[in-house]
Design a protein around this motif. Structure first.
Motif, short mmCIF file in Angstrom:
data_model
loop_
_atom_site.label_atom_id
_atom_site.label_comp_id
_atom_site.label_asym_id
_atom_site.label_seq_id
_atom_site.Cartn_x
_atom_site.Cartn_y
_atom_site.Cartn_z
N LEU A 109 1.10 -1.00 0.25
CA LEU A 109 0.33 0.00 0.04
C LEU A 109 0.50 0.83 -0.68
O LEU A 109 0.35 2.64 -0.01
N THR A 110 1.88 1.25 -0.30
CA THR A 110 3.00 1.75 -0.13
C THR A 110 3.04 2.84 -1.67
O THR A 110 3.72 1.68 -2.12
N ARG A 111 3.40 3.81 -1.89
CA ARG A 111 3.78 3.72 -3.11
C ARG A 111 5.03 4.41 -3.33
O ARG A 111 5.57 4.99 -2.23
N ASP A 112 6.06 3.59 -4.28
CA ASP A 112 7.30 4.03 -4.30
C ASP A 112 7.82 5.28 -5.29
O ASP A 112 7.45 5.83 -5.89
N SER A 113 7.89 6.75 -4.16
CA SER A 113 8.48 7.66 -4.45
C SER A 113 9.44 7.65 -5.55
O SER A 113 9.81 8.74 -5.71
N ARG A 114 10.32 6.84 -5.66
CA ARG A 114 11.56 7.07 -6.42
C ARG A 114 11.27 7.19 -8.08
O ARG A 114 10.58 6.44 -9.04
N THR A 115 11.73 8.75 -8.83
CA THR A 115 11.12 9.15 -10.24
C THR A 115 12.37 9.34 -10.54
O THR A 115 13.87 9.62 -10.02
N VAL A 116 12.57 9.31 -11.97
CA VAL A 116 14.18 10.07 -12.75
C VAL A 116 14.36 11.33 -12.27
O VAL A 116 13.78 11.84 -12.13
N GLU A 117 16.03 11.25 -11.89
CA GLU A 117 15.92 12.37 -11.23
C GLU A 117 16.74 13.49 -12.86
O GLU A 117 17.10 12.90 -14.59
N ARG A 118 15.80 15.52 -12.65
CA ARG A 118 16.30 16.15 -13.87
C ARG A 118 17.85 16.37 -14.33
O ARG A 118 18.57 15.83 -13.63
N LYS A 119 18.16 16.13 -15.51
CA LYS A 119 19.08 16.50 -16.32
C LYS A 119 19.07 18.29 -15.66
O LYS A 119 18.12 18.80 -15.94
N LYS A 120 21.04 18.43 -15.42
CA LYS A 120 20.89 19.43 -14.69
C LYS A 120 21.78 20.19 -16.84
O LYS A 120 22.52 19.27 -16.73
N TYR A 121 21.55 21.34 -15.97
CA TYR A 121 22.54 22.37 -17.23
C TYR A 121 24.16 22.20 -17.23
O TYR A 121 24.11 22.64 -15.84
N GLY A 122 24.72 21.91 -18.06
CA GLY A 122 26.44 21.81 -17.61
C GLY A 122 26.71 20.52 -17.76
O GLY A 122 28.22 20.87 -17.34
N HIS A 123 25.69 19.76 -17.55
CA HIS A 123 25.90 18.46 -17.51
C HIS A 123 25.48 17.35 -18.58
O HIS A 123 24.73 18.06 -19.67
N LYS A 124 25.99 16.11 -18.52
CA LYS A 124 25.60 15.00 -19.74
C LYS A 124 24.38 14.28 -19.71
O LYS A 124 23.22 14.81 -20.44
N LYS A 125 24.41 14.28 -18.50
CA LYS A 125 22.97 13.72 -17.71
C LYS A 125 22.40 14.52 -16.18
O LYS A 125 22.68 15.67 -16.42
N ALA A 126 21.55 13.69 -15.18
CA ALA A 126 21.65 14.32 -14.22
C ALA A 126 22.77 14.48 -13.56
O ALA A 126 22.69 15.72 -12.66
N ARG A 127 23.68 13.47 -13.52
CA ARG A 127 24.75 13.91 -12.51
C ARG A 127 26.12 14.11 -13.62
O ARG A 127 27.68 13.89 -12.80
N ARG A 128 25.90 13.15 -14.85
CA ARG A 128 27.04 12.92 -15.25
C ARG A 128 28.15 14.41 -16.05
O ARG A 128 26.92 14.78 -16.44
N SER A 129 28.87 14.71 -15.61
CA SER A 129 29.64 15.61 -16.28
C SER A 129 30.05 15.42 -17.82
O SER A 129 30.22 14.02 -18.15
N PHE A 130 30.67 16.74 -18.53
CA PHE A 130 31.09 16.31 -19.74
C PHE A 130 32.69 15.76 -19.11
O PHE A 130 32.55 16.65 -18.28
N GLN A 131 33.86 15.05 -20.07
CA GLN A 131 34.92 15.15 -20.01
C GLN A 131 35.34 15.88 -19.84
O GLN A 131 35.90 17.10 -20.33
N PHE A 132 36.54 16.32 -18.68
CA PHE A 132 37.43 17.59 -18.81
C PHE A 132 38.89 17.37 -19.21
O PHE A 132 39.04 16.86 -18.89
N SER A 133 39.15 18.68 -19.58
CA SER A 133 40.56 18.79 -19.94
C SER A 133 40.97 19.53 -19.59
O SER A 133 40.56 20.79 -19.94
N LYS A 134 42.31 18.91 -19.33
CA LYS A 134 43.30 20.18 -18.57
C LYS A 134 43.41 21.49 -19.40
O LYS A 134 43.07 22.65 -19.13
N ARG A 135 44.06 20.46 -20.60
CA ARG A 135 44.74 22.15 -21.16
C ARG A 135 43.60 21.64 -22.69
O ARG A 135 43.91 20.26 -23.48
#
Length: 174
Positions: A148-174
């Motif tokens: 009787l408990t609703r599972d409240s887990r849903t997909v996390e939204r994509k953030k700007y400046g990121h590839k996905k919700a938490r995955r960042s673009f590959q960082f290049s030092k130079r």
């Protein structure tokens, strides 16, 4: 300039107005829709149908439960064709196992949104809520099983400046 009708002329004008209004109605007959009379069930054969809404991720299920032979229909299709994977069918039948009533109820449900896994979880919650409304004796078993408990887990939204919700673009030092 129009003059006001006198008292003797007023009733004549009033009596002509309804005659004009009635004439067009008689000229154009409207098609009437006749509803078939509903079948009246006797008091002994009246079935109790209960409703439950289930949600999981983006899926929403509307579920109707009534006493029957265990037939489950999802969007007009049998359970075996709509949910082909046995794991999904097992998820849907879990509430019946918790209350020891496997094959005693007919289920009719409509499903909207989400994928198959989310839809199966939504149907399970809808069945559990409808069974709880059908008979309060089932409440303790369904609550202790967590149905009787609703599972409240849903997909996390994509953030700007990121590839996905938490995955960042590959960082290049130079």
């Amino acid at each position: 300039m129009a003059t006001k009708p006198t008292k003797s002329e007023a009733p004549k004008a009033a009596s002509k107005a309804p005659a004009k209004a009635a004439a067009p109605k008689a000229a154009a007959p409207k098609a009437t829709v006749v509803k078939a009379p509903k079948e009246k069930a006797s008091a002994g054969s009246k079935e109790l149908t209960t409703y439950g809404t289930g949600r999981r991720k983006d899926a929403v299920a509307r579920v109707w439960v009534k006493r029957g032979t265990g037939k489950i229909t999802v969007n007009g299709r049998p359970l075996e064709t709509y949910f082909a994977r046995p794991v999904l069918r097992m998820i849907i039948n879990q509430p019946f196992g918790a209350i020891d009533r496997v094959g005693n109820f007919d289920i009719n449900c409509t499903e909207v949104g989400g994928g198959l896994s989310g839809q199966a979880g939504a149907v399970r919650l809808g069945i559990s809520r409808a069974l709880d409304e059908y008979d309060t004796v089932f409440h303790k078993a369904l609550r202790s099983g967590g149905f009787l408990t609703r599972d409240s887990r849903t997909v996390e939204r994509k953030k700007y400046g990121h590839k996905k919700a938490r995955r960042s673009f590959q960082f290049s030092k130079r």
